[in-house]
Write an enzyme that holds these catalytic residues in place. Structure first.
Site, mmCIF file in Angstrom:
data_model
loop_
_atom_site.group_PDB
_atom_site.id
_atom_site.type_symbol
_atom_site.label_atom_id
_atom_site.label_comp_id
_atom_site.label_asym_id
_atom_site.label_seq_id
_atom_site.Cartn_x
_atom_site.Cartn_y
_atom_site.Cartn_z
ATOM 1 N N ASP A 30 0.886 -1.385 0.612
ATOM 2 C CA ASP A 30 0.518 -0.119 0.254
ATOM 3 C C ASP A 30 1.379 1.190 0.304
ATOM 4 O O ASP A 30 1.937 0.978 0.758
ATOM 5 C CB ASP A 30 -0.952 -0.444 0.840
ATOM 6 N N ASN A 86 -12.662 -2.860 2.939
ATOM 7 C CA ASN A 86 -14.407 -1.838 2.891
ATOM 8 C C ASN A 86 -15.381 -1.732 1.775
ATOM 9 O O ASN A 86 -14.337 -2.490 0.573
ATOM 10 C CB ASN A 86 -12.790 -0.798 3.248
ATOM 11 N N GLY A 92 -15.513 3.403 3.583
ATOM 12 C CA GLY A 92 -14.543 3.908 2.841
ATOM 13 C C GLY A 92 -13.845 3.526 2.229
ATOM 14 O O GLY A 92 -12.635 3.703 1.867
ATOM 15 N N GLN A 93 -14.306 3.128 1.395
ATOM 16 C CA GLN A 93 -14.096 1.979 0.231
ATOM 17 C C GLN A 93 -13.600 3.282 -1.085
ATOM 18 O O GLN A 93 -14.478 3.997 -1.367
ATOM 19 C CB GLN A 93 -14.706 1.167 -0.371
ATOM 20 N N HIS A 99 -10.115 -5.275 -2.811
ATOM 21 C CA HIS A 99 -9.045 -4.926 -2.116
ATOM 22 C C HIS A 99 -8.882 -5.777 -1.140
ATOM 23 O O HIS A 99 -9.680 -5.423 -0.132
ATOM 24 C CB HIS A 99 -7.861 -4.670 -2.476
ATOM 25 N N HIS A 101 -6.779 -5.758 2.524
ATOM 26 C CA HIS A 101 -5.525 -5.162 2.920
ATOM 27 C C HIS A 101 -5.582 -6.259 4.124
ATOM 28 O O HIS A 101 -5.640 -6.783 4.836
ATOM 29 C CB HIS A 101 -6.346 -4.217 4.370
HETATM 30 P P1 AMP Z 1 -9.807 1.653 0.562
HETATM 31 O O1 AMP Z 1 -9.911 1.868 1.260
HETATM 32 O O2 AMP Z 1 -9.727 0.244 1.300
HETATM 33 O O3 AMP Z 1 -10.625 1.411 -0.558
HETATM 34 O O4 AMP Z 1 -8.493 1.579 0.564
HETATM 35 C C1 AMP Z 1 -8.037 1.711 -0.604
HETATM 36 C C2 AMP Z 1 -6.069 1.608 -0.437
HETATM 37 O O5 AMP Z 1 -5.670 1.758 -1.495
HETATM 38 C C3 AMP Z 1 -5.734 2.441 0.603
HETATM 39 O O6 AMP Z 1 -5.054 1.979 1.606
HETATM 40 C C4 AMP Z 1 -4.072 3.643 -0.397
HETATM 41 O O7 AMP Z 1 -3.593 4.063 0.148
HETATM 42 C C5 AMP Z 1 -4.396 2.567 -1.055
HETATM 43 N N1 AMP Z 1 -3.585 2.601 -2.570
HETATM 44 C C6 AMP Z 1 -4.228 3.977 -3.423
HETATM 45 N N2 AMP Z 1 -3.148 3.741 -4.364
HETATM 46 C C7 AMP Z 1 -2.230 3.001 -4.356
HETATM 47 C C8 AMP Z 1 -1.441 2.231 -5.563
HETATM 48 N N3 AMP Z 1 -1.060 3.697 -6.192
HETATM 49 N N4 AMP Z 1 -0.753 1.403 -4.966
HETATM 50 C C9 AMP Z 1 -1.147 1.319 -3.827
HETATM 51 N N5 AMP Z 1 -1.844 1.188 -2.942
HETATM 52 C C10 AMP Z 1 -2.148 2.406 -3.358
#
Ligand code: AMP
Ligand code: ZN
Length: 113
Positions: A30, A86, A92-93, A99, A101
């Site tokens: 991340d 999420n 907060g997605q 994905h 985490h």
């Molecule tokens: P969510 O809020 O569950 O949709 O999580 C999205 C996650 O994607 C967040 O933790 C971001 O930090 C991560 N993220 C966004 N862009 C990238 C990227 N280019 N490479 C790696 N992680 C990313």
């Protein structure tokens, strides 16, 4: 999905720190880590949210889901880790590509935020 960020990462069109790449599943670090170990596990196939998983997607949650590889890679098999998905606005997605985490490397409080 041509304009989906995580599809682009899965197609290697956008760089990412990939830690696991096998079959239908990709895992990468991340960019804004919330713990010493913060990896995102994704199906390479575009699924917008966890609610879109079906039985044909069993490998995403089955033998090849990547968790065992990550637990060994980061030596957290015994110390523990947390998997978070999420789904939707209240959770907060931010990225509409499923994905998981994978968080580890520090005590993780409960309940989460
Ligand atoms: P969510 O809020 O569950 O949709 O999580 C999205 C996650 O994607 C967040 O933790 C971001 O930090 C991560 N993220 C966004 N862009 C990238 C990227 N280019 N490479 C790696 N992680 C990313
Ligand atoms: Zn996608």
């Amino acid at each position: 999905m041509s304009d989906c960020l995580f599809c682009k990462i899965a197609r290697k069109e956008i760089p990412a720190q990939i830690v696991f790449d096998e079959g239908d599943v990709l895992a990468f670090k991340d960019v804004r880590p919330q713990a010493p170990v913060h990896v995102l596990i994704i199906p390479k196939k575009h699924l917008a949210r966890v609610l879109d998983l079906s039985t044909e997607d069993a490998p995403v949650l089955g033998d090849s889901w990547g968790g065992n590889a990550l637990a060994d890679r980061f030596s957290v098999r015994e110390s523990g880790f947390r998997l978070v998905v999420n789904n939707g606005p209240d959770a907060g997605q931010a990225v509409a590509h499923l994905h998981f985490h994978f968080l580890a490397g520090r005590p993780l409080r409960w309940p989460p935020g």
